[in-house]
Write a protein that holds these residues in place. Sequence first.
Motif, PDB file in Angstrom:
ATOM      1  N   UNK A  98       1.039  -1.147  -0.085  1.00 40.45           N
ATOM      2  CA  UNK A  98       0.195  -0.430  -0.028  1.00 40.45           C
ATOM      3  C   UNK A  98       0.957   1.008  -0.297  1.00 40.45           C
ATOM      4  N   UNK A  99       2.108   1.260   0.467  1.00 38.56           N
ATOM      5  CA  UNK A  99       2.775   2.414   0.711  1.00 38.56           C
ATOM      6  C   UNK A  99       3.178   2.513  -0.826  1.00 38.56           C
ATOM      7  N   UNK A 100       4.046   1.257  -1.181  1.00 37.99           N
ATOM      8  CA  UNK A 100       4.915   1.140  -2.499  1.00 37.99           C
ATOM      9  C   UNK A 100       3.866   2.146  -4.263  1.00 37.99           C
ATOM     10  N   UNK A 101       2.709   1.354  -3.521  1.00 34.06           N
ATOM     11  CA  UNK A 101       1.931   1.288  -5.045  1.00 34.06           C
ATOM     12  C   UNK A 101       0.956   2.973  -4.870  1.00 34.06           C
ATOM     13  N   UNK A 102       0.595   2.795  -3.541  1.00 35.41           N
ATOM     14  CA  UNK A 102      -0.590   3.937  -3.886  1.00 35.41           C
ATOM     15  C   UNK A 102       0.606   5.333  -2.272  1.00 35.41           C
ATOM     16  N   UNK A 103       1.033   4.976  -1.615  1.00 38.07           N
ATOM     17  CA  UNK A 103       2.000   6.054  -0.851  1.00 38.07           C
ATOM     18  C   UNK A 103       1.176   6.287  -0.010  1.00 38.07           C
ATOM     19  N   UNK A 104       0.339   5.419   0.675  1.00 34.71           N
ATOM     20  CA  UNK A 104      -0.303   5.327   2.143  1.00 34.71           C
ATOM     21  C   UNK A 104      -0.205   4.381   3.460  1.00 34.71           C
ATOM     22  N   UNK A 105       0.064   5.668   4.229  1.00 30.47           N
ATOM     23  CA  UNK A 105       0.397   3.690   5.303  1.00 30.47           C
ATOM     24  C   UNK A 105      -0.812   3.605   6.330  1.00 30.47           C
ATOM     25  N   UNK A 106      -1.049   2.945   6.374  1.00 31.25           N
ATOM     26  CA  UNK A 106      -2.293   2.340   6.781  1.00 31.25           C
ATOM     27  C   UNK A 106      -2.199   2.139   8.401  1.00 31.25           C
ATOM     28  N   UNK A 107      -3.795   1.905   9.493  1.00 27.02           N
ATOM     29  CA  UNK A 107      -3.239   1.778  10.302  1.00 27.02           C
ATOM     30  C   UNK A 107      -4.074   0.044  10.573  1.00 27.02           C
ATOM     31  N   UNK A 108      -4.770  -0.032  11.111  1.00 28.96           N
ATOM     32  CA  UNK A 108      -5.775  -1.737  11.247  1.00 28.96           C
ATOM     33  C   UNK A 108      -6.358  -2.391  10.250  1.00 28.96           C
ATOM     34  N   UNK A 109      -5.549  -2.820   9.522  1.00 34.39           N
ATOM     35  CA  UNK A 109      -6.763  -3.743   8.747  1.00 34.39           C
ATOM     36  C   UNK A 109      -7.557  -5.023   8.986  1.00 34.39           C
ATOM     37  N   UNK A 110      -8.782  -5.181   8.709  1.00 34.14           N
ATOM     38  CA  UNK A 110      -9.267  -6.081   9.355  1.00 34.14           C
ATOM     39  C   UNK A 110      -9.323  -7.454   8.009  1.00 34.14           C
ATOM     40  N   UNK A 111      -9.158  -7.849   7.973  1.00 35.38           N
ATOM     41  CA  UNK A 111      -9.549  -8.830   6.610  1.00 35.38           C
ATOM     42  C   UNK A 111     -11.445  -9.217   6.282  1.00 35.38           C
TER      43      UNK A 111
END
Length: 160
Positions: free
Chosen positions: A55-68
């Motif tokens: 997500x950082x590499x492709x879109x430039x966003x750091x994300x918090x909690x991830x829900x499957x």
Amino acid sequence: MTTKPTVAALTIISTAAGEVVFVRQQRGPYAGWLLLPGGKIEFGESAQDAARRETVEEAGFEVGELTLTGAYEIRAENGSYHFVMFAFHAGTATQVAAGGHHVDGVLQAAVDDVQPHPTVMQILNDAGVARYPVRDIEAGLCRDGILMRGHLTADAGTPT
């Protein structure tokens, strides 16, 4: 022809403005299509860590909690590719860079304003983020010779 499935992870990023972050794929079987940021899980890397990195590499966003929200088997009828894809929905996201690694662009758009790849349409529907018509998804998968089976988590949408 591939000899084993590619295991990958992707992230659904919903912005405060009600948009979703898409990337335009540069290479691979879905080149030119709007996809969700994601990619291969590296050896020793968790699916969540891969989703964060990609997500950082492709879109430039750091994300918090991830829900499957689901796991998917996506195969070409002609045997040219076979993906096992883990889909995560980001609780929070912060843009930290321009992104663009192996993509031709990053787009934030309302789901009603774009027509992403049919596999993405299904993933967004299953996560409760979009309501693309099932007939459009099925027609796109059939047109492109794609076999897709979703395995949803208990708190995601309805089974496919």
